[in-house]
Structure formats: structure tokens, C-alpha cells
Design an enzyme around this catalytic site. Structure first.
Site, mmCIF file in Angstrom:
data_model
loop_
_atom_site.group_PDB
_atom_site.id
_atom_site.type_symbol
_atom_site.label_atom_id
_atom_site.label_comp_id
_atom_site.label_asym_id
_atom_site.label_seq_id
_atom_site.Cartn_x
_atom_site.Cartn_y
_atom_site.Cartn_z
ATOM 1 N N LYS A 115 0.843 -1.204 0.000
ATOM 2 C CA LYS A 115 0.000 0.000 0.000
ATOM 3 C C LYS A 115 0.878 1.255 0.000
ATOM 4 O O LYS A 115 0.628 2.206 -0.742
ATOM 5 C CB LYS A 115 -0.952 -0.016 1.212
ATOM 6 C CG LYS A 115 -2.066 -1.056 1.067
ATOM 7 C CD LYS A 115 -2.877 -1.262 2.349
ATOM 8 C CE LYS A 115 -3.855 -2.422 2.153
ATOM 9 N NZ LYS A 115 -4.682 -2.720 3.328
ATOM 10 N N GLN A 175 -4.784 -1.560 9.548
ATOM 11 C CA GLN A 175 -4.710 -2.884 8.942
ATOM 12 C C GLN A 175 -5.287 -3.925 9.895
ATOM 13 O O GLN A 175 -4.948 -3.958 11.085
ATOM 14 C CB GLN A 175 -3.242 -3.211 8.593
ATOM 15 C CG GLN A 175 -3.055 -4.484 7.802
ATOM 16 C CD GLN A 175 -3.663 -4.430 6.399
ATOM 17 O OE1 GLN A 175 -3.720 -3.381 5.755
ATOM 18 N NE2 GLN A 175 -4.126 -5.570 5.917
ATOM 19 N N ASP A 187 -11.143 2.894 3.971
ATOM 20 C CA ASP A 187 -11.458 1.465 3.882
ATOM 21 C C ASP A 187 -12.969 1.225 3.813
ATOM 22 O O ASP A 187 -13.408 0.123 3.500
ATOM 23 C CB ASP A 187 -10.919 0.741 5.133
ATOM 24 C CG ASP A 187 -9.689 -0.108 4.841
ATOM 25 O OD1 ASP A 187 -9.516 -0.512 3.681
ATOM 26 O OD2 ASP A 187 -8.922 -0.361 5.781
HETATM 27 N N1 GUN Z 1 -7.125 -6.949 6.201
HETATM 28 C C1 GUN Z 1 -7.485 -7.712 5.149
HETATM 29 N N2 GUN Z 1 -8.027 -6.941 4.185
HETATM 30 C C2 GUN Z 1 -8.002 -5.677 4.638
HETATM 31 C C3 GUN Z 1 -8.424 -4.437 4.091
HETATM 32 O O1 GUN Z 1 -8.942 -4.329 2.982
HETATM 33 N N3 GUN Z 1 -8.220 -3.352 4.868
HETATM 34 C C4 GUN Z 1 -7.664 -3.446 6.098
HETATM 35 N N4 GUN Z 1 -7.530 -2.328 6.787
HETATM 36 N N5 GUN Z 1 -7.273 -4.566 6.639
HETATM 37 C C5 GUN Z 1 -7.438 -5.677 5.905
#
Ligand code: GUN
Length: 286
Positions: free
Chosen positions: A53, A97, A120
Site C-alpha cells: 500500500k 490494517q 477502507d
Molecule cells: N485486512 C485484510 N483486508 C483488509 C483491508 O482491505 N483493509 C484493512 N484495513 N485490513 C485488511
């Protein structure tokens, strides 16, 4: 029939080029898009996702900050960090995350993120807006799936769509988006009695369960569009990635299929960039 393979890397590259231009325009107006990423603990998959990311932000000109905390950090400390980021005008998106270590109440943390910076799309307010058909931020993976379908010119109106998986991150928002696009949607999960009965009816099948190669060719309607959201690491010396769909058998039955890796995965990060840039755009218009 051998299915056409939907290349998420190619579509991402195209979208990221226009995102890079928009980020540069916003930066020129003093609103360089900014994303803060919070990572707690040492989950290896999360570390890889966060690294990717941050790298993607750099490539399109999104400013990023990464905050890493040890697994035994107190929730109060992380909540304090989120409060500071909520108030920081250089930050337009905040991403925590998941998963978080057991001492955390994940919902409490997600609700602490300002809904205006919740790129998100996990905050209850944003989930509610999506459910009402008036989204502010759409969670990145289902958003990426919709972009892939749209780029292929696939109309969902009146189609039978089957979502396998009911998670808050993918299954539920995916279902809401498909309903919004006028598909007839069936949601299957671990307690579904005859999974194949449902999947064989799907014109569009979205697999988001986290079980390697669970959907096999005999469970797919000939000519279906198959979207594989799974990212599973196989045991063994090479530790290869595979999806929830058994690609080899499925590609002989489907008309279109996403590979793993190189399908939905890159689109998830692209839509995170899109949401962050959109958030900066909104801040610039205030
Ligand atoms: N863990 C697995 N997929 C995601 C996601 O799309 N966003 C976040 N913040 N954590 C995750």
C-alpha cells in the site's frame, strides 16, 4: 471453452495513471492526498499488504505515513494516534490494517476513525450509507471488483449473482453493491447446505471465503463470470499464492475469470488510492 482472463494488473496500471494525474493536480492546489496506515503486531501477510500500500502511494504521488506498533500495545495508545490523525489536515485517509491483536475491540477502533477519512469504508456510518445506496467510501476490494466488471462492460441488471462469503470486509459490501447494480443476489456461507446448487445458478460468481481452490469447475455455470477474491498461501516449499477458485478447472467452464495473483488483489490497492484521492478532493472543495 477457455475463459478470458481478467488482468487486474493491467486495469490497475491504467487507473493508477489517471489517479497520478489527479493527485498531482490536487498537490498543485496545496492538497496533496495523504494516507496514514496503522499496523499493529507482526502478522506477515499484513506486513506485506501494508508495504504494498505504501509503495503504491509513492508511485501515484500520494503522501503516506506508516505507524507500526508492537503486538502488546495498549488500545488507548492506538486510539490516541487515530484521534491525532483525525485532526491532521495533511491526512485524508486513515487505514488500520486488520486483523488486530486480541486485546483490541476491532469495532471500537474502526469507529474511532473519522468517517470522512475512512478510506477502507469500514466505519458503521459508511456501511450504512452504502446500504442506503448513497456511498461515501466503498470498501476497496468490492469496489475493485465492481470496477473490473464495469471495465469489461458487464451489465449486472437482472443477472443471478452469487457471493460466497459474508465477511464485513468483502461479502457484505459486495452484496450491497451487486444489489445496487440490480443483480439478483444470493449470499452463501459456511452454513449453506448445498453450496454447488447455488453456485451453479450464478451468472456472476464472487468467491470470498479464504479456502484454497474451494470452488471447482463442476460448481460453475458454463459461461459464468468468476471473480476470485481469495488470497491463500499454499503450504510447501514454494508457498505459492492461490485463490478460492480452482483456476485450472474453472477456466474451462467460465467465460471470464480473475487469476490469483494478478486479479482482484492489485485492484484493492488501486481503489484505496482512489478513495484517498477522492477524500483529498473533497477536502479541497470545502
Ligand atoms: N485486512 C485484510 N483486508 C483488509 C483491508 O482491505 N483493509 C484493512 N484495513 N485490513 C485488511
Amino acid at each position: 471453452m477457455t475463459a478470458k482472463i481478467l488482468d487486474g494488473n493491467a486495469l490497475s496500471a491504467k487507473l493508477r495513471e489517471s489517479l497520478r494525474q489527479r493527485a498531482a493536480e490536487l498537490a498543485a492546489q496545496g492538497f496533496q492526498p495523504g494516507l496514514a496506515v496503522i499496523l499493529v503486531g507482526e502478522n506477515p501477510a499484513s506486513q506485506v499488504y501494508v508495504r504494498n500500500k505504501i509503495k503504491a502511494c509513492e508511485a501515484v504521488g500520494v503522501y503516506s505515513e506508516k505507524y507500526e506498533f508492537a503486538a502488546d500495545i495498549s488500545p488507548e495508545e492506538v486510539l490516541g494516534m487515530i484521534a491525532a490523525l483525525n485532526a491532521d489536515p495533511a491526512i485524508h485517509g486513515i487505514l488500520v490494517q486488520l486483523p488486530l491483536p486480541p486485546q483490541f475491540d476491532e469495532d471500537e477502533v474502526l469507529e474511532a476513525v473519522s468517517p470522512e477519512k475512512d478510506v477502507d469504508g469500514f466505519h458503521a456510518e459508511n456501511v450504512g450509507l452504502l446500504a442506503q445506496g448513497n456511498p461515501r467510501f466503498i470498501s476497496c476490494t468490492p469496489y475493485g471488483v465492481m470496477e473490473m466488471l464495469s471495465a469489461e462492460g458487464i451489465s449486472l441488471r437482472g443477472k443471478e449473482a452469487v457471493v460466497v462469503g459474508r465477511s464485513n470486509i468483502v461479502g457484505k459490501p459486495m452484496t450491497l453493491l451487486l444489489i445496487g447494480a440490480s443483480a439478483t443476489v444470493t449470499v452463501c456461507h459456511s452454513q449453506t447446505k448445498d453450496l454447488a446448487f447455488h453456485t451453479r445458478r450464478a451468472d456472476v460468481l464472487v468467491a470470498a471465503v479464504g479456502k484454497p481452490k474451494m470452488i471447482t469447475g463442476d460448481m460453475i455455470k458454463p459461461g459464468a463470470v468468476v471473480i476470485d477474491v481469495g488470497i491463500n498461501r499454499l503450504r510447501g516449499p514454494d508457498g505459492k499464492l492461490c485463490g478460492d477458485v480452482d483456476f485450472e478447472s474453472a477456466k474451462e467452464v467460465a467465460s471470464l475469470i480473475t487469476p490469483v495473483p494478478g486479479g482482484v488483489g492489485p485492484m484493492t490497492i488501486t481503489m484505496l488510492l482512489a478513495n484517498t484521492i477522492e477524500s483529498a478532493d473533497r477536502a479541497s472543495a470545502k
